[in-house]
Design an enzyme around this catalytic site. Structure first.
Site, mmCIF file in Angstrom:
data_model
loop_
_atom_site.group_PDB
_atom_site.id
_atom_site.type_symbol
_atom_site.label_atom_id
_atom_site.label_comp_id
_atom_site.label_asym_id
_atom_site.label_seq_id
_atom_site.Cartn_x
_atom_site.Cartn_y
_atom_site.Cartn_z
ATOM 1 N N LYS A 95 -26.073 9.692 -25.863
ATOM 2 C CA LYS A 95 -25.339 8.821 -24.944
ATOM 3 C C LYS A 95 -26.005 8.876 -23.573
ATOM 4 C CE LYS A 95 -20.546 7.854 -23.591
ATOM 5 N NZ LYS A 95 -20.490 6.548 -24.261
ATOM 6 N N THR A 108 6.095 -1.096 -7.110
ATOM 7 C CA THR A 108 4.945 -0.269 -6.737
ATOM 8 C C THR A 108 3.946 -0.251 -7.876
ATOM 9 O OG1 THR A 108 4.195 2.008 -6.314
ATOM 10 C CG2 THR A 108 6.285 1.761 -7.454
ATOM 11 N N SER A 163 11.146 3.308 0.097
ATOM 12 C CA SER A 163 12.077 2.176 0.203
ATOM 13 C C SER A 163 13.429 2.547 -0.401
ATOM 14 C CB SER A 163 11.499 0.964 -0.520
ATOM 15 O OG SER A 163 10.221 0.646 -0.010
ATOM 16 N N GLY A 185 -11.947 3.299 -22.402
ATOM 17 C CA GLY A 185 -12.813 4.249 -23.093
ATOM 18 C C GLY A 185 -13.577 5.184 -22.176
ATOM 19 N N ASP A 221 9.305 4.753 -3.554
ATOM 20 C CA ASP A 221 10.142 5.920 -3.255
ATOM 21 C C ASP A 221 10.725 5.877 -1.845
ATOM 22 O OD1 ASP A 221 9.992 8.995 -2.079
ATOM 23 O OD2 ASP A 221 10.770 8.924 -4.121
ATOM 24 N N HIS A 273 -8.015 -1.609 -2.355
ATOM 25 C CA HIS A 273 -6.858 -2.503 -2.326
ATOM 26 C C HIS A 273 -6.975 -3.709 -3.253
ATOM 27 C CE1 HIS A 273 -5.928 -0.057 1.192
ATOM 28 N NE2 HIS A 273 -4.693 -0.478 1.068
ATOM 29 N N ASP A 279 2.015 2.112 -8.584
ATOM 30 C CA ASP A 279 1.769 3.486 -9.043
ATOM 31 C C ASP A 279 2.578 3.885 -10.284
ATOM 32 O OD1 ASP A 279 -0.096 3.998 -7.077
ATOM 33 O OD2 ASP A 279 1.366 4.798 -5.669
ATOM 34 N N GLY A 320 4.144 -0.423 0.333
ATOM 35 C CA GLY A 320 2.971 -1.123 -0.171
ATOM 36 C C GLY A 320 3.362 -2.303 -1.045
ATOM 37 N N HIS A 326 -24.962 6.850 -20.787
ATOM 38 C CA HIS A 326 -24.121 6.420 -19.670
ATOM 39 C C HIS A 326 -22.708 6.955 -19.877
ATOM 40 C CE1 HIS A 326 -23.173 3.410 -22.755
ATOM 41 N NE2 HIS A 326 -21.999 3.329 -22.159
ATOM 42 N N VAL A 339 16.100 -12.902 -7.253
ATOM 43 C CA VAL A 339 17.278 -12.553 -6.451
ATOM 44 C C VAL A 339 17.865 -13.808 -5.796
ATOM 45 C CG1 VAL A 339 18.074 -11.308 -4.402
ATOM 46 C CG2 VAL A 339 16.545 -10.170 -6.027
ATOM 47 N N ARG A 389 -2.054 8.674 -5.399
ATOM 48 C CA ARG A 389 -2.099 9.945 -4.657
ATOM 49 C C ARG A 389 -1.331 11.041 -5.357
ATOM 50 N NH1 ARG A 389 -0.125 8.242 1.177
ATOM 51 N NH2 ARG A 389 1.034 6.751 -0.099
ATOM 52 N N ARG A 434 -23.186 7.179 -9.621
ATOM 53 C CA ARG A 434 -22.917 6.057 -8.741
ATOM 54 C C ARG A 434 -21.402 5.969 -8.559
ATOM 55 N NH1 ARG A 434 -27.441 6.740 -8.113
ATOM 56 N NH2 ARG A 434 -29.180 5.245 -8.108
ATOM 57 N N ARG A 470 5.782 -0.416 6.932
ATOM 58 C CA ARG A 470 6.312 0.944 6.856
ATOM 59 C C ARG A 470 6.917 1.275 8.221
ATOM 60 N NH1 ARG A 470 4.066 2.844 2.098
ATOM 61 N NH2 ARG A 470 2.038 1.966 1.531
ATOM 62 N N ASP A 518 5.509 5.202 -10.483
ATOM 63 C CA ASP A 518 5.945 6.573 -10.236
ATOM 64 C C ASP A 518 7.420 6.686 -9.865
ATOM 65 O OD1 ASP A 518 5.742 5.336 -7.782
ATOM 66 O OD2 ASP A 518 4.732 7.005 -6.788
#
Length: 319
Positions: free
Chosen positions: A213, A125, A105, A185, A103, A249, A127, A11, A215, A23, A171, A243, A72, A129
């Site tokens: 409150k 990435t 890659s 918040g 990961d 993306h 994420d 991704g 909302h 590079v 994910r 809602r 991929r 991660d």
């Protein structure tokens, strides 16, 4: 070493172009020829390799996505495909490869290194991660994109006295949901690293209603469940109307933040230095503001830990 190459895989993430630029320019500054591999590992196997010069990476540091494109490839998991990739690189007399991605890659880079071709991994990435680095390239930009979206949605939630469920990417890692939820918040933050009971969510919503409150914002990482499933459950079992906004993306796009541009530049330059030191199979990262490199197999064997302090704080502040 006289020739190296760079590719992006998996991704896309904002800041990949800044890393490519680093590079290429660090390589040329160091007397190397630098080649770009187009369309990731799939393009590598097909020989989509082109020499890059200073002009090739001009005016790209501010652009999202990747000028080398990405893909991929299940085919690349096969040994024969990996040997084919090495053969393509050696046709151009390329002696080292920088891989920018997540990961999967990294696993490809590790396989090539095991087969005798030195590769360096850069964590690209949204994420956040990848172990061995405090931040990945693209995370900060994605985070700010999500925060901006939540701020706008909160305006509508306030105007109409509604509860919004905002589904974000993640994910297996909840960093985007956790950090954006804390920064905006949110009343509830649901991440895949933690088990969540719907009763707890409802109790928070009801406590908010009791103190006036009208909302609420629920930030949901996609790895927990879908926003639609959560909304159905809240409405059917607890009569709470919601809602939904699935950001999708949009989180991957946009001009990279200043933080991501600097991070990508520092990591990309260090990748070239490590190759020139004659080392492959390394993963570059930033820890406590210092650029570090670790064995890529060790990084793959580790799980990037959830920042417990941030999670605890988010729970304390969303009462």
């Amino acid at each position: 070493m006289k020739k190296i190459a760079v590719l992006t895989s998996g991704g896309d993430s904002p800041g990949m172009n800044a890393a490519i630029r680093a590079v290429v320019r660090k390589g040329i500054y160091s007397g190397l020829e630098v080649y770009g591999v187009y369309q990731g590992y799939a393009g590598l196997m097909n020989g989509k390799i082109k020499r890059l010069d200073l002009g090739s990476v001009g005016d790209i540091i501010h652009r999202g996505g990747t000028i080398l494109y990405s893909a991929r490839s299940e085919e690349f998991k096969k040994d024969e495909s990996q040997y084919l990739a090495i053969e393509q690189l050696r046709k151009h007399e390329i002696e080292g490869l920088v891989v920018i991605g997540g990961d999967g890659s990294y696993r490809g880079a590790a396989k090539l290194t095991e087969k005798g071709f030195p590769c360096i991994g850069l964590p690209g990435t949204i994420d956040n991660d990848i172990a061995g680095t405090d931040y990945t390239i693209g995370f900060d930009t994605a985070l700010n994109t999500v925060i901006s979206s939540i701020d706008k949605i909160r305006d509508t939630a306030t105007s109409h006295d509604r509860t919004f469920i905002i589904e974000v990417m993640g994910r297996h890692a909840g960093d985007i949901a956790l950090f954006s939820g804390l920064a905006s918040g949110a009343e509830s933050i649901l991440i895949p690293e933690r088990n969540h009971e719907i009763n707890e969510i409802v109790q928070k919503l009801q406590k908010g209603i009791e103190r006036g409150k009208k909302h609420s914002i629920i930030v949901l990482a996609e790895g927990v469940c879908s926003a639609h499933d959560l909304a159905k459950s809240l409405e059917k079992d607890y009569q709470i109307e919601t809602r939904i906004s699935v950001l999708g993306h949009i989180q991957r796009g946009g001009s990279p933040s200043g933080f991501d541009r600097v991070l990508a530049s520092r990591l990309g330059a260090r990748a070239v230095e490590v190759l020139l030191e004659g080392r492959g199979g390394r993963a570059i990262g930033m820890q406590k503001q210092k650029i570090v490199d670790n064995d890529i197999m060790e990084i793959l064997s580790q799980k990037d830990p959830l920042p417990e302090g941030v999670y605890t704080l988010s729970q304390q502040l969303s009462i």
